[in-house]
Design a protein around this motif. Structure first.
Motif, PDB file in Angstrom:
ATOM      1  N   THR A 122       0.833  -1.200   0.000  1.00 18.95           N
ATOM      2  CA  THR A 122       0.000   0.000   0.000  1.00 18.95           C
ATOM      3  C   THR A 122       0.866   1.248   0.000  1.00 18.95           C
ATOM      4  N   LYS A 123       0.301   2.301  -0.561  1.00 21.38           N
ATOM      5  CA  LYS A 123       0.979   3.595  -0.593  1.00 21.38           C
ATOM      6  C   LYS A 123      -0.082   4.680  -0.482  1.00 21.38           C
ATOM      7  N   LEU A 124       0.102   5.571   0.485  1.00 25.70           N
ATOM      8  CA  LEU A 124      -0.807   6.704   0.620  1.00 25.70           C
ATOM      9  C   LEU A 124      -0.510   7.718  -0.469  1.00 25.70           C
ATOM     10  N   MET A 125      -1.550   8.120  -1.156  1.00 24.56           N
ATOM     11  CA  MET A 125      -1.427   9.086  -2.244  1.00 24.56           C
ATOM     12  C   MET A 125      -2.345  10.269  -1.931  1.00 24.56           C
ATOM     13  N   HIS A 126      -2.069  11.384  -2.578  1.00 23.51           N
ATOM     14  CA  HIS A 126      -2.976  12.523  -2.443  1.00 23.51           C
ATOM     15  C   HIS A 126      -4.343  12.086  -2.953  1.00 23.51           C
ATOM     16  N   GLY A 146       4.571   1.395  -7.114  1.00 22.50           N
ATOM     17  CA  GLY A 146       5.602   2.364  -7.490  1.00 22.50           C
ATOM     18  C   GLY A 146       6.449   2.870  -6.339  1.00 22.50           C
ATOM     19  N   ASP A 147       6.569   2.062  -5.278  1.00 20.54           N
ATOM     20  CA  ASP A 147       7.351   2.486  -4.110  1.00 20.54           C
ATOM     21  C   ASP A 147       8.093   1.276  -3.556  1.00 20.54           C
ATOM     22  N   ILE A 148       9.395   1.217  -3.771  1.00 19.93           N
ATOM     23  CA  ILE A 148      10.201   0.067  -3.380  1.00 19.93           C
ATOM     24  C   ILE A 148      10.268  -0.110  -1.858  1.00 19.93           C
ATOM     25  N   GLU A 149       9.830   0.901  -1.108  1.00 19.86           N
ATOM     26  CA  GLU A 149       9.829   0.804   0.355  1.00 19.86           C
ATOM     27  C   GLU A 149       8.422   0.725   0.939  1.00 19.86           C
ATOM     28  N   PRO A 168       5.035  -0.550   2.581  1.00 20.86           N
ATOM     29  CA  PRO A 168       4.785  -1.657   3.497  1.00 20.86           C
ATOM     30  C   PRO A 168       4.067  -2.795   2.771  1.00 20.86           C
ATOM     31  N   VAL A 169       4.392  -4.017   3.162  1.00 23.48           N
ATOM     32  CA  VAL A 169       3.782  -5.204   2.562  1.00 23.48           C
ATOM     33  C   VAL A 169       3.159  -6.047   3.669  1.00 23.48           C
TER      34      VAL A 169
END
Length: 73
Positions: A22-26, A59-62, A64-65
Motif C-alpha cells: 500500500t501507498k498513501l497518495m494525495h 511504485g514504491d520500493i519501500e 509496506p507489505v
C-alpha cells in the motif's frame, strides 16, 4: 494493514498467500495484490523477491507489505 483497506477470504485462493502493498497518495490509497503459491512462499530465499514485485505495483520500493493468509480455508 492500511486504514480503509480490508481483506476477505476472496483475496486469498486455496494454497496461496496474498501480498498486499500500500501507498498513501494525495486523495486516497494505492494498493496492489500479489498471490503467491504457498510452497514458494515457504522458501525464505524467495520472499524478498515477491515483496519487491508487489511493491513495484504501487511504485514504491519501500512500501509496506502485508502477508494475508486465511487459515482454515
Amino acid at each position: 494493514m492500511a486504514k480503509g483497506h480490508k481483506h476477505t477470504l476472496a483475496d486469498v485462493a486455496p494454497g496461496t498467500v496474498t501480498l498486499c502493498a500500500t501507498k498513501l497518495m494525495h486523495g486516497g490509497l494505492l494498493w496492489a495484490h500479489l498471490p503467491v503459491d504457498g510452497s514458494l512462499w515457504a522458501d525464505e530465499g524467495l520472499r524478498e523477491g515477491f515483496r519487491t514485485r508487489v511493491r513495484r505495483g504501487v511504485g514504491d520500493i519501500e512500501a509496506p507489505v502485508e502477508v494475508i493468509e486465511m487459515k482454515g480455508k
